[in-house]
Design an enzyme around this catalytic site. Structure first.
Site, PDB file in Angstrom:
ATOM      1  N   GLY A 210       0.841  -1.213   0.000  1.00  0.00           N
ATOM      2  CA  GLY A 210       0.000   0.000   0.000  1.00  0.00           C
ATOM      3  C   GLY A 210       0.862   1.242   0.000  1.00  0.00           C
ATOM      4  N   ASN A 211       0.274   2.368   0.360  1.00  0.00           N
ATOM      5  CA  ASN A 211       1.060   3.608   0.457  1.00  0.00           C
ATOM      6  C   ASN A 211       0.445   4.526   1.513  1.00  0.00           C
ATOM      7  OD1 ASN A 211      -0.906   5.481  -0.907  1.00  0.00           O
ATOM      8  ND2 ASN A 211      -0.603   3.982  -2.547  1.00  0.00           N
ATOM      9  N   HIS A 212       1.080   5.679   1.723  1.00  0.00           N
ATOM     10  CA  HIS A 212       0.699   6.549   2.843  1.00  0.00           C
ATOM     11  C   HIS A 212      -0.446   7.517   2.536  1.00  0.00           C
ATOM     12  CE1 HIS A 212       3.887   5.236   5.396  1.00  0.00           C
ATOM     13  NE2 HIS A 212       4.817   5.520   4.493  1.00  0.00           N
ATOM     14  N   ALA A 278      -4.125   7.539  -4.850  1.00  0.00           N
ATOM     15  CA  ALA A 278      -2.736   7.099  -5.033  1.00  0.00           C
ATOM     16  C   ALA A 278      -2.805   5.600  -5.308  1.00  0.00           C
ATOM     17  CB  ALA A 278      -1.927   7.390  -3.783  1.00  0.00           C
TER      18      ALA A 278
END
Ligand code: C5P
Length: 400
Positions: A210-212, A278
């Site tokens: 995943g990402n932030h 994102a």
């Protein structure tokens, strides 16, 4: 919800409910409002200037003169305000307001105000039910003031009945609704689809790539579009953001593939598409059925390319106005313009991780917007204000 830049004048009169004002001020300040508090002399028996000024970040006035000999201009404060709220409003202050008994700073300021006035009464049940209070409330309504009625419940006297000041959340909601209703419905009749948040690409039943991304930018855009009268379809990856708005249809997804499928359920019906998600560029080729066990090897994960949702939207574009985001760390402008072309977009919003306060984890953002022929640069702002700038820009483009 943002109250950014809104000027709120709070007048506190002397009732036990005055202690609740701290919560109201804190909430308003958090939402970006500017607060000026004035009090009747008696209110100081219930709350202190110090506690209130600490929260409101401005001096609190109870008199026309301060100890240092300065004049606290009731006219200036009254004309400065976008709204005035008298809270708690005692029977005495209410009576003075509607009969023009101008013997303190609160009443003089009230009588100088040209902005909408909200009144949140608080008193014991018999005082609230008394014909004189009822008459005074009717008079206040005839002056076009907005009454936030007292609630039922336990009162300071120990009696139970109507007279408790409305809770700070109720008062805040009325003020926010008021400011929302003043927003021009410039996107009425339009359907706006927004992608938001990160995507999670499963490795096994418990792990993911995943990402932030917090989702905050996309949720702020959804809220702002809704305030402007649009029907909003918000498709979000995992995010802790919440939205409570009947014009926003929230669809929660997890992976890029799910996001793509959800977008194309609605694509034909939308007027504007804004891709702020994102999206993970790659996903594990295989998703293990069981949790992957630890062993002594250094495992490798084979990745495959995820669908580019926005590029697919660009390829299938018929009438939709498409907005993309570019989060860059180098050759920012060149990369953003490249994506505008490659994804067949009408507009791209660039934020650079090199700008302090910009990017996905912050509550602020600093953007540049590019179209095929133009460019506009903005200063660092809250994401709520950035959402306004983006939609203002979209509206100008749609009119061209
Ligand atoms: O190519 P890049 O990922 O930098 O493009 C960013 C823009 O494309 C953003 O608007 C993002 O939401 C969108 N995007 C997408 N699907 C992907 C990758 C990016 O919709 N797989």
């Amino acid at each position: 919800m943002s109250l950014s830049g809104k000027k709120i004048l709070i007048a506190v009169s002397g009732g036990i409910a005055a202690y609740k004002i701290h919560f109201l001020i804190r909430d308003f300040v958090k939402k970006g409002a500017e607060i000026q508090v004035i009090m009747t002399p008696d209110a100081e028996n219930f709350v202190t200037k110090l506690s209130i000024s600490t929260l409101s970040k401005k001096p609190v006035y109870t008199d026309f003169y301060s100890d240092n000999g300065t004049w606290n201009s009731h006219v200036e404060m009254a004309l400065w305000a976008d709204v005035m709220i008298v809270t708690p409003c005692t029977a005495n202050t209410l009576a003075k307001m509607v009969h023009g008994m101008c013997d303190n700073l609160v009443i003089a300021t009230y009588m100088s105000a040209k902005c909408p006035v909200f009144i949140a009464p608080a008193m014991d049940l018999d005082m609230y039910a008394h014909p004189s209070t009822k008459k005074n409330l009717e008079l206040a309504e005839s002056f076009k003031h907005i009454i936030i009625p007292a609630e039922n419940g336990e009162l300071a006297s120990g009696l139970i009945g109507q007279g408790r000041m409305a809770e700070p959340e109720t008062i805040a909601k009325r003020i926010e609704d008021f400011f929302n209703s003043t927003i021009e419905k410039t996107l009425e009749g339009k359907t706006v689809l927004i992608t938001a948040g990160p995507t999670y690409e499963a490795l096994d039943p418990v792990r993911f790539i995943g990402n932030h991304s917090s989702g905050k930018m996309g949720f702020s855009l959804a809220e702002e579009a809704s305030k402007r009268g649009a029907k909003v379809i918000l498709i979000s990856g995992p995010s802790s953001q919440i939205i409570n708005d009947k014009n926003v249809e929230l669809h929660k997804v997890t992976s890029a593939k799910e996001m793509l499928a959800k977008v194309f359920e609605f694509y034909d019906t939308i007027d504007i598409g804004i891709a702020s998600a994102a999206v993970a560029d790659y996903a594990p080729k295989e998703v293990a059925k069981e949790k992957i066990k630890k062993n002594d090897d250094n495992p490798t994960i084979e990745l495959i390319k995820n669908p580019d949702i926005l590029k697919t939207m660009g390829e299938k574009k018929t009438h939709q106005f498409l907005v993309g985001f570019a989060l860059e760390t180098q050759n920012e402008e060149e990369n953003a313009k490249g994506k505008l072309e490659k994804k067949n977009l009408d507009m791209i919003v660039l934020n650079s991780l090199r700008d302090e306060g910009a990017g996905f984890k912050n509550d602020t953002n600093k953007i540049k917007i590019f179209t095929k022929t133009g460019k506009k640069e903005f200063t660092l702002k809250s994401k709520e204000d950035v959402a306004k700038d983006i939609l203002d820009f979209v509206e100008v483009q749609l009119l061209k």
